[in-house]
Design a protein around this motif. Structure first.
Motif, PDB file in Angstrom:
ATOM      1  N   ALA A   1      46.736  14.591  35.274  1.00 20.54           N
ATOM      2  CA  ALA A   1      47.659  15.060  34.232  1.00 20.54           C
ATOM      3  C   ALA A   1      48.911  14.197  34.176  1.00 20.54           C
ATOM      4  N   LEU A   2      49.433  13.841  35.325  1.00 15.66           N
ATOM      5  CA  LEU A   2      50.634  12.999  35.361  1.00 15.66           C
ATOM      6  C   LEU A   2      50.371  11.655  34.695  1.00 15.66           C
ATOM      7  N   ARG A   3      49.243  11.032  35.007  1.00 13.78           N
ATOM      8  CA  ARG A   3      48.909   9.744  34.377  1.00 13.78           C
ATOM      9  C   ARG A   3      48.757   9.909  32.862  1.00 13.78           C
ATOM     10  N   GLU A   4      48.112  11.009  32.448  1.00 13.62           N
ATOM     11  CA  GLU A   4      47.938  11.239  31.008  1.00 13.62           C
ATOM     12  C   GLU A   4      49.275  11.491  30.324  1.00 13.62           C
ATOM     13  N   MET A   5      50.146  12.252  30.958  1.00 12.25           N
ATOM     14  CA  MET A   5      51.445  12.549  30.365  1.00 12.25           C
ATOM     15  C   MET A   5      52.308  11.294  30.246  1.00 12.25           C
ATOM     16  N   GLU A   6      52.193  10.386  31.184  1.00 15.01           N
ATOM     17  CA  GLU A   6      52.963   9.143  31.125  1.00 15.01           C
ATOM     18  C   GLU A   6      52.533   8.266  29.952  1.00 15.01           C
ATOM     19  N   ARG A   7      51.305   8.445  29.503  1.00 16.51           N
ATOM     20  CA  ARG A   7      50.772   7.603  28.428  1.00 16.51           C
ATOM     21  C   ARG A   7      50.836   8.261  27.062  1.00 16.51           C
ATOM     22  N   TRP A   8      51.496   9.418  26.949  1.00 16.89           N
ATOM     23  CA  TRP A   8      51.465  10.153  25.693  1.00 16.89           C
ATOM     24  C   TRP A   8      51.874   9.331  24.476  1.00 16.89           C
ATOM     25  N   PRO A   9      52.786   8.353  24.580  1.00 15.74           N
ATOM     26  CA  PRO A   9      53.147   7.604  23.364  1.00 15.74           C
ATOM     27  C   PRO A   9      51.981   6.815  22.764  1.00 15.74           C
ATOM     28  N   SER A  10      50.942   6.539  23.542  1.00 19.40           N
ATOM     29  CA  SER A  10      49.822   5.759  23.019  1.00 19.40           C
ATOM     30  C   SER A  10      48.738   6.637  22.387  1.00 19.40           C
ATOM     31  N   TYR A  11      48.881   7.953  22.451  1.00 19.18           N
ATOM     32  CA  TYR A  11      47.892   8.863  21.878  1.00 19.18           C
ATOM     33  C   TYR A  11      48.203   9.127  20.407  1.00 19.18           C
ATOM     34  N   ASP A  12      47.174   9.482  19.664  1.00 20.38           N
ATOM     35  CA  ASP A  12      47.359   9.842  18.259  1.00 20.38           C
ATOM     36  C   ASP A  12      47.831  11.282  18.098  1.00 20.38           C
ATOM     37  N   PHE A  13      47.454  12.144  19.022  1.00 23.20           N
ATOM     38  CA  PHE A  13      47.808  13.555  18.949  1.00 23.20           C
ATOM     39  C   PHE A  13      48.250  14.041  20.322  1.00 23.20           C
ATOM     40  N   CYS A  14      49.105  15.040  20.311  1.00 22.35           N
ATOM     41  CA  CYS A  14      49.555  15.680  21.546  1.00 22.35           C
ATOM     42  C   CYS A  14      49.440  17.187  21.349  1.00 22.35           C
ATOM     43  N   VAL A  15      48.633  17.835  22.175  1.00 20.17           N
ATOM     44  CA  VAL A  15      48.480  19.285  22.113  1.00 20.17           C
ATOM     45  C   VAL A  15      49.278  19.880  23.263  1.00 20.17           C
ATOM     46  N   ARG A  16      50.354  20.554  22.928  1.00 22.41           N
ATOM     47  CA  ARG A  16      51.171  21.217  23.953  1.00 22.41           C
ATOM     48  C   ARG A  16      50.535  22.560  24.234  1.00 22.41           C
ATOM     49  N   SER A  17      50.020  22.703  25.430  1.00 25.33           N
ATOM     50  CA  SER A  17      49.237  23.878  25.781  1.00 25.33           C
ATOM     51  C   SER A  17      50.043  25.165  25.683  1.00 25.33           C
ATOM     52  N   ARG A  18      49.419  26.147  25.045  1.00 23.97           N
ATOM     53  CA  ARG A  18      49.971  27.496  24.966  1.00 23.97           C
ATOM     54  C   ARG A  18      48.885  28.430  25.493  1.00 23.97           C
ATOM     55  N   SER A  19      48.200  29.134  24.632  1.00 21.94           N
ATOM     56  CA  SER A  19      47.083  29.967  25.069  1.00 21.94           C
ATOM     57  C   SER A  19      45.775  29.227  24.768  1.00 21.94           C
ATOM     58  N   ARG A  20      44.717  29.661  25.389  1.00 23.50           N
ATOM     59  CA  ARG A  20      43.406  29.033  25.145  1.00 23.50           C
ATOM     60  C   ARG A  20      43.053  29.101  23.662  1.00 23.50           C
ATOM     61  N   ASP A  21      43.264  30.257  23.032  1.00 28.50           N
ATOM     62  CA  ASP A  21      42.929  30.407  21.612  1.00 28.50           C
ATOM     63  C   ASP A  21      43.782  29.503  20.730  1.00 28.50           C
ATOM     64  N   GLU A  22      45.080  29.423  21.014  1.00 30.58           N
ATOM     65  CA  GLU A  22      45.959  28.550  20.219  1.00 30.58           C
ATOM     66  C   GLU A  22      45.588  27.085  20.413  1.00 30.58           C
ATOM     67  N   ASP A  23      45.281  26.705  21.648  1.00 34.53           N
ATOM     68  CA  ASP A  23      44.895  25.319  21.923  1.00 34.53           C
ATOM     69  C   ASP A  23      43.595  24.964  21.194  1.00 34.53           C
ATOM     70  N   PHE A  24      42.633  25.888  21.237  1.00 38.00           N
ATOM     71  CA  PHE A  24      41.354  25.658  20.554  1.00 38.00           C
ATOM     72  C   PHE A  24      41.577  25.495  19.056  1.00 38.00           C
ATOM     73  N   ALA A  25      42.392  26.357  18.462  1.00 36.61           N
ATOM     74  CA  ALA A  25      42.676  26.264  17.029  1.00 36.61           C
ATOM     75  C   ALA A  25      43.358  24.942  16.688  1.00 36.61           C
ATOM     76  N   THR A  26      44.260  24.484  17.543  1.00 39.55           N
ATOM     77  CA  THR A  26      44.943  23.217  17.305  1.00 39.55           C
ATOM     78  C   THR A  26      43.961  22.055  17.336  1.00 39.55           C
ATOM     79  N   VAL A  27      43.085  22.044  18.330  1.00 43.45           N
ATOM     80  CA  VAL A  27      42.097  20.965  18.430  1.00 43.45           C
ATOM     81  C   VAL A  27      41.143  21.009  17.232  1.00 43.45           C
ATOM     82  N   CYS A  28      40.733  22.196  16.814  1.00 45.40           N
ATOM     83  CA  CYS A  28      39.871  22.311  15.624  1.00 45.40           C
ATOM     84  C   CYS A  28      40.578  21.759  14.394  1.00 45.40           C
TER      85      CYS A  28
END
Length: 72
Positions: A28-55
């Protein structure tokens, strides 16, 4: 939201050993350090909210207009 919260959630699930939790924390730390290179960032909340965001991301990507260099 942050590493402390991630560690708390992982421990709260009581599914992984401390060694596995530490491995996941390092990932997770390595992934968080690279966040500027990602196209999307999903800030985790609940499982249902995260799933809806990814969908929603997947659905929006289906409608992306691709630009080709030199095309009008």
């Amino acid at each position: 939201p942050d590493l402390d919260e991630l560690r708390r959630r992982l421990r709260g699930r009581a599914q992984d050993s401390e060694a596995e939790i530490e491995r996941r924390m390092q990932t997770a730390l390595r992934e968080m350090e690279r966040w500027p290179s990602y196209d999307f960032c999903v800030r985790s909340r609940s499982r249902d909210e995260d799933f809806a965001t990814v969908c929603a991301i997947i659905e929006s990507e289906k409608h992306r207009v691709l630009r080709i260099a030199g095309a009008a």
